[in-house]
Write a protein that holds these residues in place. Structure first.
Motif, short mmCIF file in Angstrom:
data_model
loop_
_atom_site.label_atom_id
_atom_site.label_comp_id
_atom_site.label_asym_id
_atom_site.label_seq_id
_atom_site.Cartn_x
_atom_site.Cartn_y
_atom_site.Cartn_z
N LEU A 47 -15.67 97.63 -57.78
CA LEU A 47 -16.07 96.64 -58.78
C LEU A 47 -17.22 97.25 -59.58
CD1 LEU A 47 -15.17 94.88 -56.05
CD2 LEU A 47 -15.67 93.04 -57.61
N LYS A 48 -17.00 97.39 -60.88
CA LYS A 48 -18.01 98.05 -61.71
C LYS A 48 -18.56 97.07 -62.75
CE LYS A 48 -16.29 102.75 -61.30
NZ LYS A 48 -15.62 103.87 -61.97
N ASN A 49 -19.84 96.80 -62.63
CA ASN A 49 -20.55 95.92 -63.58
C ASN A 49 -19.79 94.61 -63.83
OD1 ASN A 49 -22.45 98.03 -64.00
ND2 ASN A 49 -20.97 98.99 -65.40
N VAL A 50 -19.29 94.02 -62.77
CA VAL A 50 -18.48 92.81 -62.93
C VAL A 50 -19.38 91.59 -63.14
CG1 VAL A 50 -16.90 91.25 -61.73
CG2 VAL A 50 -16.53 93.72 -61.62
N ASN A 51 -19.05 90.84 -64.16
CA ASN A 51 -19.80 89.61 -64.46
C ASN A 51 -18.82 88.45 -64.59
OD1 ASN A 51 -22.75 90.31 -65.21
ND2 ASN A 51 -21.55 91.89 -66.19
N LYS A 52 -19.29 87.27 -64.23
CA LYS A 52 -18.50 86.06 -64.48
C LYS A 52 -19.44 85.00 -65.03
CE LYS A 52 -15.17 83.22 -64.64
NZ LYS A 52 -14.00 83.42 -65.50
N ARG A 53 -19.14 84.54 -66.23
CA ARG A 53 -19.98 83.51 -66.85
C ARG A 53 -19.11 82.36 -67.30
NH1 ARG A 53 -22.33 88.27 -68.92
NH2 ARG A 53 -20.95 88.21 -70.72
N TRP A 54 -19.62 81.14 -67.15
CA TRP A 54 -19.00 79.96 -67.76
C TRP A 54 -20.03 79.41 -68.73
CZ3 TRP A 54 -18.49 80.67 -62.40
CH2 TRP A 54 -17.18 80.81 -61.93
N GLY A 55 -19.87 79.66 -70.00
CA GLY A 55 -20.89 79.27 -70.98
C GLY A 55 -22.17 80.00 -70.65
N SER A 56 -23.24 79.22 -70.45
CA SER A 56 -24.51 79.87 -70.15
C SER A 56 -24.71 80.06 -68.64
CB SER A 56 -25.65 79.04 -70.73
OG SER A 56 -25.62 77.75 -70.15
N PHE A 57 -23.81 79.48 -67.86
CA PHE A 57 -23.97 79.60 -66.40
C PHE A 57 -23.42 80.94 -65.92
CE2 PHE A 57 -22.36 79.13 -62.06
CZ PHE A 57 -23.51 78.73 -61.43
N ILE A 58 -24.24 81.62 -65.13
CA ILE A 58 -23.81 82.93 -64.62
C ILE A 58 -23.35 82.76 -63.17
CG2 ILE A 58 -24.54 85.30 -64.10
CD1 ILE A 58 -26.62 84.95 -66.37
N GLY A 59 -22.08 83.00 -62.93
CA GLY A 59 -21.53 82.87 -61.59
C GLY A 59 -21.73 84.14 -60.79
N VAL A 60 -21.43 85.26 -61.41
CA VAL A 60 -21.58 86.58 -60.76
C VAL A 60 -22.28 87.49 -61.77
CG1 VAL A 60 -20.39 88.55 -59.77
CG2 VAL A 60 -19.53 86.24 -59.34
N ASP A 61 -23.36 88.14 -61.30
CA ASP A 61 -24.21 88.88 -62.24
C ASP A 61 -24.18 90.37 -61.91
OD1 ASP A 61 -26.03 89.46 -64.17
OD2 ASP A 61 -27.75 88.56 -63.14
N ASN A 62 -23.56 91.14 -62.77
CA ASN A 62 -23.57 92.61 -62.68
C ASN A 62 -23.29 93.11 -61.26
OD1 ASN A 62 -23.76 95.06 -63.96
ND2 ASN A 62 -25.92 95.31 -63.42
N PHE A 63 -22.11 92.82 -60.79
CA PHE A 63 -21.72 93.13 -59.41
C PHE A 63 -21.13 94.54 -59.36
CE2 PHE A 63 -19.36 92.91 -55.53
CZ PHE A 63 -19.94 91.90 -54.76
N ASN A 64 -21.74 95.39 -58.56
CA ASN A 64 -21.24 96.77 -58.40
C ASN A 64 -21.00 97.02 -56.92
OD1 ASN A 64 -21.37 98.36 -61.05
ND2 ASN A 64 -23.29 97.21 -61.02
#
Lengths: 340, 350
Positions: free
Chosen positions: B6-23
């Motif tokens: 997993l490289k720099n994986v992010n998950k956002r819903w609008g302004s909510f950050i679910g997963v932040d820069n996951f490596n």
């Protein structure tokens, strides 16, 4: 729960059921065994300037007296059930003997009012019920998969046919299939037949009534299935996705089994509703091409002669028909309940 | 080859950050556990790997393919869900056979493959039953059987033991560990239960608020927590954390004074130590304060003090007795202590 508590708990509903369901049925059944009293006819000598003549007239007083003495009418046993307007045993037997093969027998049967009504009612029920369930199911699946923002308007438009009063809805369609209406003209153009008239063709009229039936009843099935879809287990759907199921396979293996109890429910309601088909026949003015059992009852009651006993007999036969139609579903439900 | 990256994986819903820069780089055949409290992003990460959730940014690489845009069915993974996700109208046998059916595996192979999965999950006696006729543990074994039947390259398990009672959880946990070691399939396992993480994992990823807090073997995580969050999340009871000041190798807090710590760092620090590493002493203890409570755990007793705003506990033998309010002393040698920066919560290298 104690037996006495249970008794008091169900007493009000039992009384209401007796008053509003059981009693009217008993009343209709008993009425169906009696026919109206014949009028008392008397010969009266009428003398005038040109001599005397014997005239036949109704003795109103004597007739009223007999009717008051026996308000149900004259006991007829099963005569009303077996007369030409109902089961017509004699006519059926004659048709069986005289017919040239089954199709001819069928044609003869369809000339008898009860069998003509029964034929359309059964055809209508057999075609409209499954089509309603299928259409309602696919509309529910489609609405369930549209974007959230569009769901409200889509649900509203999907429900419109149910919101519109049946009489108005069928009248609109009736005008549309008129030779000058958009559908009637369209059909003439499609078939390249300027004389084509839906209203004049029995076959097309039957199709039109059934199309209307499906259009009108599908929103009910849609609402029930849409509610059911909200309770489908998301984990099961997602595990099917991961397992490799296509969208259709997810519907087939996850959604449909989940909705099966609701299909039984919708089928029961629709069977009952469709077996009582009435409004479209009136609104489409289709009685020349299609009559139903309900229409026959309405006709007996609404005519000048007010054939109360005939209507009662048709009602009893309708009740028996509904009971026969529902029996497989009821037996299955009972077995499922018993298994649990 | 089932290396998962997993490289720099992010998950956002609008302004909510679910997963932040996951490596993360998960090796072939590794058993990796994503551990964290509810809402930390561990399930979202797993769902992105499965393809059930879109990735906002970054790449998920399975083997040598970027799988971001592939449908779940095309990723060659299988997944076990918390609520089993079984097909209620199908028997155990048909549930396990389902992936073979929909993936058009030749029918003549089905029976052998299904029976092997049934044998591995010990479901022979239940194969003709429907899920409603099974216990929770049996249902989860059916889900496991369905996951292993087609030999995927990666297993994903989303809190598979959460719906089971404590006893069943232990036996099913052992079964999962055993299955994974036999099948040698890369496994990603999500849980909020640190005991599950410690017992099952080759490596544990501790997550909080969508971010990775620490990645390491269970021993690394337990012995060398990277910050106060990991220290307080791993271990039962959690690591004791006491705020105070460090000056010249001596930590001083309310009711506690520990000498012999490294002389380099100074200022406001948080001192951490595990309950099972400290011991009760009669005199000369680093903690000397009135006892707040005593709890009998069965195999040991737990003594607790209130030091400033923190409750500090240590384990002692089950025969130990004292009254609440009695002054009790505990030995906290420098060798068992961890130091964290109070402001950032990060570990101070000693």
């Amino acid at each position: 729960m104690k037996h006495s508590s249970f008794f008091w708990f169900v007493l009000p509903s039992t009384l209401l059921m007796l008053a509003f369901i059981a009693f009217p049925i008993v009343s209709v059944v008993s009425q169906s065994f009696y026919s109206a009293h014949e009028q008392v006819v008397v010969q009266v000598k009428n003398c005038g300037p040109f001599g005397c003549t014997m005239e036949t007239s109704v003795d109103q007083e004597a007739t009223a007296a007999i009717r008051e003495a026996e308000p149900l009418g004259k006991f007829a046993g099963l005569d009303i059930y077996t007369d030409r307007n109902h089961l017509a045993f004699g006519e059926v037997a004659a048709a069986w003997v005289n017919s040239d093969g089954l199709p001819d027998f069928g044609r003869s049967l369809m000339n008898l009012p009860f069998y003509k009504a029964l034929g359309f009612t059964l055809t209508y029920t057999a075609i409209v019920t499954p089509l309603t369930i299928l259409l309602g199911f696919f509309v529910a699946i489609a609405v369930n998969s549209v974007a959230k923002a569009l769901k409200g308007p889509t649900i509203f438009f999907s429900l419109l046919p149910m919101i519109v009063t049946p009489l108005v809805g069928s009248l609109i369609l009736f005008w549309m299939v008129d030779a000058r209406g958009i559908l009637g003209t369209g059909l003439q153009w499609l078939t390249d037949d300027p004389n084509l008239s839906v209203k004049a063709s029995t076959g097309l009229m039957w199709i039109m009534l059934m199309v209307y039936g499906v259009w009108h009843a599908a929103p009910f099935a849609f609402v029930v299935f849409y509610a059911g879809l909200q309770t489908v287990n998301t984990d099961t759907l997602e595990s099917a996705m991961v397992d490799g199921a296509t969208r259709w396979e997810r519907i087939r293996f996850v959604v449909v089994p989940h909705l099966l109890p609701l299909v039984t429910f919708v089928a029961l309601i629709q069977l009952m509703d469709n077996f009582r088909v009435f409004e479209p026949i009136v609104s489409f003015q289709a009685s020349a091409h299609a009559t139903s059992l309900s229409y026959a009852i309405y006709n007996d009651l609404g005519g000048e002669t007010r054939l109360l006993s005939s209507a009662a007999a048709t009602s009893v036969l309708t009740i028996i028909g509904i009971a026969i139609l529902l029996s497989p579903v009821l037996v299955r439900t009972w077995r499922d309940f018993d298994r649990k | 080859m089932a290396r998962l990256q997993l490289k720099n994986v992010n998950k956002r819903w609008g302004s909510f950050i679910g997963v932040d820069n996951f490596n993360l780089d998960i090796a072939d055949e590794e058993f990796l556990v994503l551990l964290g409290p509810s809402g930390c992003g561990k399930s979202t990460t797993m769902r992105m790997i499965a393809g059930l959730e879109d990735v906002t940014d970054g790449e998920i690489i399975l083997g040598d393919r970027v799988v971001n845009d592939l449908e779940p069915k095309d990723r060659d993974i299988s997944m076990v869900f918390q609520s089993y996700g079984l097909y209620p109208n199908l028997t155990v046998y048909e549930n396990i056979r389902f992936p073979l059916r929909v993936r058009k595996v030749p029918k003549e192979k089905h029976d052998e493959m299904v029976m092997k999965a049934i044998h591995m999950t010990e479901l022979e006696d239940f194969m003709h039953r429907r899920p409603a006729e099974l216990s929770g543990g049996q249902r989860q074994r059916v889900a496991l059987g369905r996951a292993i039947v087609r030999k995927p390259t990666v297993f994903l398990m989303d809190e598979p033991l959460s719906n089971l009672d404590a006893k069943l959880r232990v036996s099913t946990r052992a079964q999962i560990k055993n299955l994974q070691s036999k099948l040698k399939t890369t496994t990603v396992y999500v849980t909020h239960d640190q005991i599950e993480a410690m017992t099952l994992a080759d490596r544990v990823v501790v997550m909080n608020a969508g971010k990775i807090q620490q990645v390491g073997t269970p021993t690394d995580i337990y012995d060398m927590p990277a910050n106060t969050f990991v220290a307080s999340f791993i271990g039962s009871p959690a690591m004791n954390l006491v705020e105070g000041a460090l000056e010249g190798g001596t930590f001083t807090g309310e009711g506690i004074r520990v000498e012999g710590l490294p002389t380099g760092p100074s200022g406001n620090v948080t001192l951490g130590f595990r309950a099972e590493d400290a011991e009760i002493v009669d005199t000369g203890g680093q903690i000397s304060a009135p006892m707040y409570s005593i709890e009998l755990l069965g195999e040991a007793s737990m003594i607790t003090w209130r030091l400033g705003g923190a409750l500090v506990s240590i384990k002692t033998n089950k025969e130990y007795r004292a009254e609440i309010g009695d002054v009790v002393q505990a030995s906290i040698p420098a060798s068992i202590c961890h130091l964290f920066d109070t402001a950032s919560g990060e570990r101070i290298a000693l």
